[in-house]
Scaffold this motif. Structure first.
Motif, short mmCIF file in Angstrom:
data_model
loop_
_atom_site.label_atom_id
_atom_site.label_comp_id
_atom_site.label_asym_id
_atom_site.label_seq_id
_atom_site.Cartn_x
_atom_site.Cartn_y
_atom_site.Cartn_z
N ASP A 142 5.07 2.64 -10.77
CA ASP A 142 5.91 3.63 -11.46
C ASP A 142 5.35 5.04 -11.33
N THR A 143 4.39 5.20 -10.40
CA THR A 143 3.84 6.53 -10.12
C THR A 143 4.10 6.88 -8.65
N VAL A 144 4.03 8.20 -8.37
CA VAL A 144 4.17 8.64 -6.97
C VAL A 144 3.01 9.61 -6.66
N ALA A 145 2.46 9.48 -5.45
CA ALA A 145 1.37 10.37 -5.02
C ALA A 145 1.99 11.52 -4.23
N VAL A 146 1.62 12.76 -4.59
CA VAL A 146 2.25 13.94 -3.96
C VAL A 146 1.17 14.91 -3.49
N ARG A 147 1.42 15.50 -2.32
CA ARG A 147 0.47 16.47 -1.79
C ARG A 147 1.22 17.59 -1.08
N MET A 148 0.69 18.81 -1.21
CA MET A 148 1.23 19.96 -0.47
C MET A 148 0.16 20.39 0.52
N THR B 236 -8.34 14.03 -1.37
CA THR B 236 -8.75 13.43 -2.64
C THR B 236 -7.49 12.90 -3.32
N VAL B 237 -7.50 11.63 -3.76
CA VAL B 237 -6.37 11.11 -4.54
C VAL B 237 -6.79 11.10 -6.00
N LEU B 238 -6.04 11.86 -6.82
CA LEU B 238 -6.40 12.06 -8.23
C LEU B 238 -5.26 11.60 -9.13
N ASN C 206 0.85 -1.20 0.00
CA ASN C 206 0.00 0.00 0.00
C ASN C 206 0.89 1.25 0.00
N PRO C 207 0.98 1.96 -1.13
CA PRO C 207 1.94 3.06 -1.26
C PRO C 207 1.59 4.29 -0.41
N LEU C 208 2.59 5.16 -0.21
CA LEU C 208 2.43 6.33 0.66
C LEU C 208 2.34 7.61 -0.17
N ILE C 209 1.76 8.64 0.44
CA ILE C 209 1.72 9.96 -0.18
C ILE C 209 2.95 10.74 0.28
N VAL C 210 3.62 11.41 -0.66
CA VAL C 210 4.78 12.24 -0.31
C VAL C 210 4.32 13.69 -0.16
N HIS C 211 4.70 14.30 0.96
CA HIS C 211 4.26 15.67 1.28
C HIS C 211 5.40 16.66 1.05
N ILE C 212 5.07 17.78 0.43
CA ILE C 212 6.07 18.82 0.17
C ILE C 212 5.53 20.16 0.70
N SER D 11 -5.70 2.31 -6.84
CA SER D 11 -5.16 2.78 -5.57
C SER D 11 -5.12 1.59 -4.63
N PRO D 12 -3.92 1.01 -4.44
CA PRO D 12 -3.84 -0.26 -3.73
C PRO D 12 -4.51 -0.23 -2.36
N GLY D 13 -4.53 0.95 -1.72
CA GLY D 13 -5.11 1.04 -0.37
C GLY D 13 -6.57 0.68 -0.34
N MET D 14 -7.23 0.73 -1.49
CA MET D 14 -8.67 0.54 -1.49
C MET D 14 -9.11 -0.88 -1.17
N PRO E 276 1.53 8.50 5.62
CA PRO E 276 0.16 7.99 5.63
C PRO E 276 -0.56 8.57 6.83
N SER E 277 -1.84 8.29 6.95
CA SER E 277 -2.57 8.72 8.15
C SER E 277 -1.93 8.06 9.38
N ALA E 278 -1.92 8.80 10.50
CA ALA E 278 -1.16 8.37 11.69
C ALA E 278 -1.99 7.50 12.63
N ILE F 260 -10.44 10.24 -10.17
CA ILE F 260 -10.44 10.19 -8.70
C ILE F 260 -10.29 8.74 -8.25
N LEU F 261 -9.24 8.47 -7.47
CA LEU F 261 -9.03 7.13 -6.92
C LEU F 261 -9.55 7.05 -5.48
N ARG F 262 -9.61 8.20 -4.81
CA ARG F 262 -10.19 8.26 -3.46
C ARG F 262 -10.87 9.62 -3.33
O1 TXA Z 1 -5.02 13.49 3.63
C1 TXA Z 1 -4.19 12.62 3.39
O2 TXA Z 1 -3.98 12.21 2.23
C2 TXA Z 1 -3.45 12.01 4.57
C3 TXA Z 1 -2.58 13.10 5.21
C4 TXA Z 1 -1.67 12.59 6.27
O3 TXA Z 1 -1.90 13.81 4.22
N1 TXA Z 1 -2.68 10.88 4.17
C5 TXA Z 1 -3.25 9.70 3.84
O4 TXA Z 1 -2.37 8.68 3.50
O5 TXA Z 1 -4.45 9.51 3.83
P1 TXA Z 1 -2.78 7.16 3.46
O6 TXA Z 1 -1.51 6.43 3.31
O7 TXA Z 1 -3.61 6.81 4.63
O8 TXA Z 1 -3.56 6.99 2.12
C6 TXA Z 1 -2.88 7.07 0.87
C7 TXA Z 1 -3.75 6.56 -0.25
C8 TXA Z 1 -3.87 5.06 -0.22
O9 TXA Z 1 -5.21 4.69 -0.56
C9 TXA Z 1 -2.88 4.64 -1.31
O10 TXA Z 1 -3.21 3.40 -1.88
C10 TXA Z 1 -3.01 5.79 -2.29
O11 TXA Z 1 -3.16 6.93 -1.50
N2 TXA Z 1 -1.78 5.93 -3.10
C11 TXA Z 1 -0.55 6.30 -2.69
N3 TXA Z 1 0.33 6.29 -3.72
C12 TXA Z 1 -0.37 5.93 -4.82
C13 TXA Z 1 -0.03 5.73 -6.19
N4 TXA Z 1 1.20 5.91 -6.64
N5 TXA Z 1 -1.01 5.36 -7.05
C14 TXA Z 1 -2.27 5.19 -6.61
N6 TXA Z 1 -2.66 5.35 -5.30
C15 TXA Z 1 -1.72 5.70 -4.43
#
Ligand code: TXA
Ligand code: MG
Length: 350
Positions: free
Chosen positions: A118-124, A184-186, A64-70, A231-234, A144-146, A195-197
């Protein structure tokens, strides 16, 4: 592990605490911190060993991949070489804020952050403490969420302390999160953003900005572990309280009748029942353990209280929570998405 607690009451007076926390991140440690969506658990996104500590502390599956924050838009180019015109327009409109963009990744991003994708999720993030911490650390922060994996996301410092004390190096404590649901994950790697989430930035907001937006059909479904969502987390259990959660959907009057009759039947079986309702309906129930998410006319307010109220029910050791459904409009999409997941898709339509 001893967890340091940093209480940030006033960001201007807390520069030294932020510096301490930033140093822990730079040295490869784990630091939980507030954001406007939910609290995050951060580590240096460019350090695979540091990132591994996040998965360990949360008990998170490694696929389950992570979001990178900048903290500034330019930092994006450490993570990706490819920002399309659509992505650029969305960044200008919604950053900083609750929108995560999935972009083609650069090789500098370790595979463990993206779970081999081969993708990265990014948020500011827009939260001043999150921004100050990331800026002071000088590195992109994977977060990720804590919460412990599977539990409701933390919208308050106490939730983080409850789940992660003793499992992380530090917790930066601020005020409760405003949005209260994750970003929102886009996915912006295709021709139409998808929209993935669902989250604080809605499909309508995105269409207004770039004229188009799809929603991954997998969002509304209950996925089996064999399917591979974008979005693997789903595919994992999420946001689940200890109690069984049942959602009742329909017209308000019928919802109330159904909940009341179910409450009686469950109580006759000796179960402890909680009712999750709204300001408009709370007086109509006789249940001892009823909690309001706020007024139905303010869905953002309802969304911001969901995770916290689910945790409150757990503190009272409720067996079953009967919850009223909400219309899927605007933020209602994200709200119902989280409620359905928390309920393991246990829904009664009346
Ligand atoms: O609001 C938020 O996004 C919070 C705060 C802390 O910023 N973070 C958060 O992270 O919710 P987390 O890890 O709980 O959820 C990240 C979601 C997961 O569903 C994961 O599968 C998806 O983002 N994700 C991460 N990288 C991805 C990628 N490269 N492609 C598709 N989905 C990805
Ligand atoms: Mg999460």
């Amino acid at each position: 592990m001893e967890t340091q607690i940093f209480d940030i009451i006033d960001i201007k007076k807390s520069a030294a605490l932020i510096q301490n926390a930033a140093q822990i991140l730079r040295r490869g440690g784990t630091v939980a911190f507030p954001t406007e969506t939910v609290y995050g658990l951060g580590a240096n996104a460019l350090d695979a060993e540091a990132v591994a500590k996040i998965f360990e502390a949360k008990g998170r599956p490694s696929d389950n991949p992570l979001i990178v924050h900048i903290s500034e838009k330019e930092a994006l180019f450490q993570l990706t070489d490819s920002v399309s015109e659509v992505a650029r327009a969305l960044i200008d409109a919604f950053w900083p804020g609750p929108l995560t963009l999935v972009l083609p990744k650069r090789s500098t991003v370790p595979a463990c952050v993206t779970a081999g994708l081969d993708t990265v999720a990014v948020r500011m993030p827009s939260h001043p403490v999150a921004r100050a911490l990331i800026e002071a650390s000088g590195i992109p922060v994977a977060a990720p969420s804590a919460n412990l994996s599977g539990k409701p996301s933390p919208t308050d410092a106490d939730h983080v302390i409850h789940d992660l004390s003793g499992r992380v190096d530090a917790i930066v404590c601020g005020k409760p999160s405003d949005v209260g649901l994750e970003s929102t994950v886009l996915d912006v790697t295709g021709s139409v953003p998808m929209i993935l989430r669902p989250g604080g930035v809605t499909r309508e907001d995105i269409i207004r900005c770039v004229g188009m937006c799809d929603v991954d059909p997998a969002i509304e479904k209950q996925l089996s572990s064999e399917t591979a969502p974008k979005s693997p987390g789903m595919k994992y259990t999420h946001y689940a309280p200890d109690a069984e959660l049942i959602i009742i959907n329909g017209e308000p009057d019928q919802i109330r009748l159904e909940i009341t009759s179910r409450q009686k039947a469950l109580e006759e079986k000796g179960l402890k029942v909680g009712i999750m309702t709204c300001d408009e309906h709370i007086d109509a129930y006789t249940c001892l353990l009823k909690k309001s998410l706020g007024s139905r006319t303010d869905l953002s307010g309802v969304a911001s209280r969901l995770f916290s109220i689910l945790r409150d029910f757990d503190k009272e050791h409720v067996d079953v929570i009967l919850a009223e459904g909400y219309p899927r409009e605007g933020i209602g999409h994200a709200l119902m998405n989280r409620m359905l997941k928390a309920a393991g898709h246990h829904v009664i339509n009346v």
